[in-house]
Design a protein around this motif. Structure first.
Motif, PDB file in Angstrom:
ATOM      1  N   PHE A  20       0.629  -0.658  -0.091  1.00 36.21           N
ATOM      2  CA  PHE A  20       0.065  -0.280   0.139  1.00 36.21           C
ATOM      3  C   PHE A  20       0.662   1.324  -0.046  1.00 36.21           C
ATOM      4  CE2 PHE A  20      -2.729  -2.795   1.558  1.00 36.21           C
ATOM      5  CZ  PHE A  20      -3.676  -3.420   1.112  1.00 36.21           C
ATOM      6  N   HIS A  21       0.650   2.317  -0.553  1.00 38.89           N
ATOM      7  CA  HIS A  21       0.980   3.447  -0.800  1.00 38.89           C
ATOM      8  C   HIS A  21      -0.172   5.048  -0.357  1.00 38.89           C
ATOM      9  CE1 HIS A  21       4.450   1.652  -3.360  1.00 38.89           C
ATOM     10  NE2 HIS A  21       3.363   0.929  -3.778  1.00 38.89           N
ATOM     11  N   ASN A  22       0.584   5.755   0.155  1.00 37.03           N
ATOM     12  CA  ASN A  22       0.127   7.332   0.296  1.00 37.03           C
ATOM     13  C   ASN A  22       0.366   7.730  -1.395  1.00 37.03           C
ATOM     14  OD1 ASN A  22      -0.217   6.995   3.566  1.00 37.03           O
ATOM     15  ND2 ASN A  22       2.386   6.906   3.369  1.00 37.03           N
ATOM     16  N   ALA A  26       6.776  10.653  -0.126  1.00 37.15           N
ATOM     17  CA  ALA A  26       8.169  11.283   0.657  1.00 37.15           C
ATOM     18  C   ALA A  26       8.722  11.726   0.493  1.00 37.15           C
ATOM     19  CB  ALA A  26       8.482   9.903   2.260  1.00 37.15           C
ATOM     20  N   GLY A  27       9.451  13.143   0.853  1.00 35.48           N
ATOM     21  CA  GLY A  27       9.761  13.969   0.386  1.00 35.48           C
ATOM     22  C   GLY A  27      10.802  14.580   0.798  1.00 35.48           C
ATOM     23  N   SER A 228      -1.302  10.324  11.630  1.00 34.52           N
ATOM     24  CA  SER A 228      -0.751  10.313  10.274  1.00 34.52           C
ATOM     25  C   SER A 228      -0.529  11.464  10.111  1.00 34.52           C
ATOM     26  CB  SER A 228      -2.475  10.684   9.496  1.00 34.52           C
ATOM     27  OG  SER A 228      -2.312  10.793   8.437  1.00 34.52           O
ATOM     28  N   GLY A 229       0.369  11.648   8.895  1.00 32.05           N
ATOM     29  CA  GLY A 229       1.074  13.145   9.047  1.00 32.05           C
ATOM     30  C   GLY A 229      -0.131  13.947   8.733  1.00 32.05           C
ATOM     31  N   TYR A 260       6.006  13.324   8.183  1.00 24.58           N
ATOM     32  CA  TYR A 260       5.432  12.538   6.808  1.00 24.58           C
ATOM     33  C   TYR A 260       4.874  11.613   7.759  1.00 24.58           C
ATOM     34  CZ  TYR A 260       3.808  10.171   2.544  1.00 24.58           C
ATOM     35  OH  TYR A 260       4.078   9.528   1.338  1.00 24.58           O
ATOM     36  N   VAL A 261       4.819  11.503   8.539  1.00 24.03           N
ATOM     37  CA  VAL A 261       4.205  10.076   8.986  1.00 24.03           C
ATOM     38  C   VAL A 261       3.561  10.375  10.941  1.00 24.03           C
ATOM     39  CG1 VAL A 261       5.049   8.078   8.221  1.00 24.03           C
ATOM     40  CG2 VAL A 261       6.282   9.134  10.356  1.00 24.03           C
ATOM     41  N   HIS A 262       3.962  11.190  11.117  1.00 22.61           N
ATOM     42  CA  HIS A 262       2.766  11.809  12.879  1.00 22.61           C
ATOM     43  C   HIS A 262       3.359  13.773  12.518  1.00 22.61           C
ATOM     44  CE1 HIS A 262       2.722   7.867  14.592  1.00 22.61           C
ATOM     45  NE2 HIS A 262       3.968   8.155  14.670  1.00 22.61           N
TER      46      HIS A 262
END
Length: 350
Positions: A20-22, A26-27, A228-229, A260-262
């Motif tokens: 799975f992907h967002n 992420a950059g 989530s970010g 990105y994630v929090h």
């Protein structure tokens, strides 16, 4: 609508090549340059104050108190575990009751407090609502102990497969992609997007989906963020489902190295506003040491940024009842545990 427990999710828009992907990858600056350095700091070079120096105040719950609880009651049991009475039945999010948020119980982040109630004392649960499969949100021992007490487990795609592997009956599991949902006894529950990741071992990264949840009780609307970010999905959820009477928003385990994630606390408040929320209740804090900020920093930071924007914030003690029809601010209980008040300028920054 829900997906069967079969493990093949190639049809999901979030799935590519078995993972799975967002929507937005992420950059630069979204994640740490060196995960090894992060782990070294986390395990061996933690700053002071990430764990409370004295016991947290806990309101001990009893089955009798819950049986007498009015409709639309909410109790925070710790971290992201919330017990809610809606439509005359009980609903439980991300149940974690183990001593540690870890694959083993002899090592890993240890609880600051015991749960306000044991699993044995809980009333029958209409459904457990799961956001993703990380150890601080999906507790295998708790899931197994809850099996006979819970009618249904509602999960993002793939998370239900884990439950089935752990012995949960397949007819008790409902798995959802983003924007899919179900109606149970007049309550509408919808899995909505989040920007995060998943996995419980070295080789299973992003094999299961992560999600936030919208809970609609007639005209009353709750949002449960999971992890989530900050991303534009909050605004889309707000457009589709808002305004929300109460948002249950991740505020903890943040760091400037992994936004990105929090979410950082000001992003939590912005996400709440994107959702068109009224009251904000910060979760994902006060139970486990999962970052490098001081343990009380999430409460102080979110209050500071919410006050700047006129957002009311509820901070109940663990086990304290929140009236969903009329939330209250709470006592700001953590301040009594600090040796002296800490300003934003002197507190350890994320």
């Amino acid at each position: 609508m829900f997906s069967p427990v079969i493990g093949d999710y190639a049809a999901s828009p979030q799935s590519r090549e078995g993972r799975f992907h967002n929507p937005r990858p992420a950059g630069p600056g979204d994640m740490p340059e060196s995960l090894l350095r992060v782990w070294w700091t986390f395990l061996f070079d933690k700053p002071a104050g990430t764990v409370p120096a004295s016991p947290l105040p806990i309101h001990r719950l009893s089955r009798a108190e819950l049986d007498a609880a009015p409709e639309r009651s909410l109790y925070r049991l710790g971290h992201s575990t919330l017990l809610m009475k809606l439509r005359g039945q009980w609903w439980l999010t991300d149940p974690v009751f183990s001593q540690r948020a870890s694959p083993v119980q002899f090592f890993g982040p240890k609880r600051f407090h015991t749960p306000p109630i044991t699993i044995d004392e809980l009333p029958p649960i209409r459904a457990v609502i799961l956001s993703h499969d990380h150890y601080d949100h999906l507790d295998r021992d708790a899931v197994r102990a809850l099996a006979d007490k819970v009618a249904l487990f509602l999960t993002p795609l793939g998370v239900g497969d884990r439950l089935a592997d752990w012995g949960i009956a397949r007819d008790k599991i409902r798995q959802f992609d983003w924007w899919q949902g179900t109606e149970l006894d007049g309550l509408r529950l919808t899995a909505t997007p989040a920007q995060h990741f998943s996995g419980r071992g070295l080789g299973d990264g992003n094999r299961t989906l992560w999600a936030s949840w919208v809970i609609e009780d007639g005209g009353y609307r709750l949002f449960f963020s999971g992890d989530s970010g900050y991303f534009d999905g909050f605004a889309e959820i707000g457009r589709r489902f808002g305004p929300f009477d109460l948002t249950l928003m991740e505020t903890g385990a943040y760091n400037v190295q992994w936004p990105y994630v929090h979410m950082l606390p000001p992003q939590t408040v912005q996400a709440h506003q994107d959702l068109r929320g009224r009251w904000l209740l910060p979760i994902h804090n006060g139970t486990f040491d999962l970052s490098m900020h001081t343990w009380e920093d999430p409460f102080e930071q979110v209050l500071h940024h919410a006050a700047e924007r006129g957002v009311p914030v509820a901070t109940p003690t663990m086990g304290e009842r929140v009236d969903l029809n009329a939330p209250h601010e709470g006592s700001r209980w953590w301040r009594a545990l600090s040796p002296q008040p800490l300003s934003l300028s002197t507190r350890t920054q994320p």
